[in-house]
Scaffold this motif. Structure first.
Motif, short mmCIF file in Angstrom:
data_model
loop_
_atom_site.label_atom_id
_atom_site.label_comp_id
_atom_site.label_asym_id
_atom_site.label_seq_id
_atom_site.Cartn_x
_atom_site.Cartn_y
_atom_site.Cartn_z
N PRO A 1 46.16 45.61 38.94
CA PRO A 1 45.91 44.84 40.16
C PRO A 1 45.36 43.45 39.86
O PRO A 1 44.69 43.23 38.86
CB PRO A 1 44.87 45.70 40.90
CG PRO A 1 44.17 46.46 39.82
CD PRO A 1 45.20 46.71 38.76
N MET A 2 45.64 42.53 40.76
CA MET A 2 45.11 41.18 40.66
C MET A 2 43.71 41.14 41.27
O MET A 2 43.42 41.82 42.27
CB MET A 2 46.00 40.18 41.38
CG MET A 2 47.46 40.23 40.95
SD MET A 2 47.71 39.98 39.18
CE MET A 2 47.33 38.24 39.05
N VAL A 3 42.82 40.36 40.66
CA VAL A 3 41.46 40.16 41.17
C VAL A 3 41.19 38.66 41.23
O VAL A 3 41.88 37.86 40.60
CB VAL A 3 40.42 40.85 40.27
CG1 VAL A 3 40.62 42.36 40.26
CG2 VAL A 3 40.47 40.30 38.85
N VAL A 4 40.17 38.28 42.00
CA VAL A 4 39.78 36.88 42.12
C VAL A 4 38.67 36.60 41.10
O VAL A 4 37.68 37.34 41.03
CB VAL A 4 39.25 36.56 43.53
CG1 VAL A 4 38.89 35.08 43.63
CG2 VAL A 4 40.28 36.93 44.57
N VAL A 5 38.84 35.56 40.31
CA VAL A 5 37.80 35.12 39.37
C VAL A 5 37.16 33.87 39.94
O VAL A 5 37.86 32.89 40.28
CB VAL A 5 38.38 34.86 37.97
CG1 VAL A 5 37.28 34.41 37.02
CG2 VAL A 5 39.05 36.12 37.43
N LEU A 6 35.84 33.90 40.07
CA LEU A 6 35.07 32.83 40.70
C LEU A 6 34.03 32.26 39.74
O LEU A 6 33.54 33.01 38.87
CB LEU A 6 34.34 33.35 41.94
CG LEU A 6 35.15 34.09 43.00
CD1 LEU A 6 34.23 34.94 43.85
CD2 LEU A 6 35.91 33.10 43.85
N PRO A 7 33.66 30.99 39.88
CA PRO A 7 32.47 30.52 39.16
C PRO A 7 31.25 31.32 39.62
O PRO A 7 31.15 31.70 40.80
CB PRO A 7 32.37 29.05 39.58
CG PRO A 7 33.72 28.69 40.09
CD PRO A 7 34.29 29.93 40.68
#
Length: 309
Positions: free
Chosen positions: A170-176
């Motif tokens: 699955p795709m996930v969101v990477v955030l600062p």
């Protein structure tokens, strides 16, 4: 004269055993059948080849000449069998593997450790490939197993190549890590629409992963403001760590760089699928079936360690 290798070999056996009956026994024929073959060879040669007597059979001068060629055929046949046995023995331990970067880092190592533990004599070669190279390489016989990724649709292999589904990544969101959504730990998953105003670090246009992201953004009602493009999830996460934007990354490719956090995507089925690619028939490389089982075990372990969607 049209004398085949079977007749030459028969004469060599008669010379070795001194008997038509003994030659027949080695060939698995009846003495009458051998007698008929000798008679046929003599007609073809228009010469006497075998003298029969009370003590057995002996070759004439013409028969001895031809028997010499028959012995060469016997020797070459035995050498061919030995060479083939050696080749099959080597091939039975050979395993040529290709995998794209994330699979090479996270899927192959546990499977390779298990394989070397069970079969330490395995002759391994491993190549870092792009996913679009996997099916053609296996189809051409250049690799025995390739691990590839596909977005939306699996590759279409030729009839003699087979795809084996391994896992859905699955795709996930990477955030600062200083992003306001990163600090909000009450929601483990983020709706893609909440990121409409973000600057994005994306996979380069033209790649299937980018096409999937663009379609998802359009469905969420926005056109992403792309600040950087790259072909590598590792590079994308490095840019996110600098604070310049956010990125979608597959869970398997997460590097957990300092300065980044990741969150799941709420209500999203964005993902890539991993496949093992092999020939439809494993033939002389039985290690393929063994390694395929190990890949499935590793894939199950990986997905079992991920939090439920």
């Amino acid at each position: 004269m049209a004398l085949g290798p079977e007749a030459l070999r028969l004469l060599a056996l008669i010379d070795r055993h001194g008997s038509l009956a003994a030659a027949a026994q080695e060939l698995g024929l009846t003495p009458a059948a051998v007698t008929q073959q000798v008679a046929r060879a003599e007609r073809d040669c228009r010469a006497s080849l075998v003298r029969r007597g009370p003590r057995g059979a002996a070759l004439t001068e013409a028969g001895m000449l031809l028997a010499g060629h028959g012995r060469v055929i016997d020797e070459e046949t035995a050498r061919a069998a030995t060479d083939l046995d050696g080749l099959l023995g080597r091939l039975s331990l050979r395993l040529r593997i290709g995998a794209f970067q994330a699979a090479a880092l996270h899927v192959l190592p546990p499977a390779l450790i298990a394989l070397r533990h069970r079969y330490p004599a395995t002759d391994l070669s491993i190549m870092d490939i792009t996913s679009d190279r996997g099916v053609p390489a296996v189809a051409a016989g250049e690799m025995d197993v390739a691990v590839v990724a596909a977005w939306d649709r699996p590759p279409v292999p030729p009839d003699h190549v087979r795809l084996h589904p391994l896992l859905i990544d699955p795709m996930v969101v990477v955030l600062p890590d200083d992003h306001e959504l990163a600090r909000d730990t009450s929601a483990p998953a983020i709706d893609l629409g909440r990121l409409r105003d973000e600057a994005w670090v994306t996979i380069r246009a033209g790649h299937a992963a980018r096409a999937q992201f663009d379609r998802a953004a359009a469905a969420a009602g926005f056109v992403p403001r792309v600040r950087f493009e790259t072909e590598s999830y590792d590079v994308a996460q490095a840019f996110v760590a600098t604070g310049v934007g956010v990125a979608l990354v597959s869970r398997l490719a997460l590097t957990h760089l300092p300065g980044t956090v990741h969150r799941g995507l709420a209500g999203s089925e964005l993902s890539r699928s991993l496949y093992a690619v092999t020939a439809a028939e494993h033939g002389v490389t039985p290690m393929v079936a063994t390694f395929l089982r190990l890949l499935h075990e590793v894939a199950d372990d990986i997905t079992g360690s991920w939090p439920a969607a």
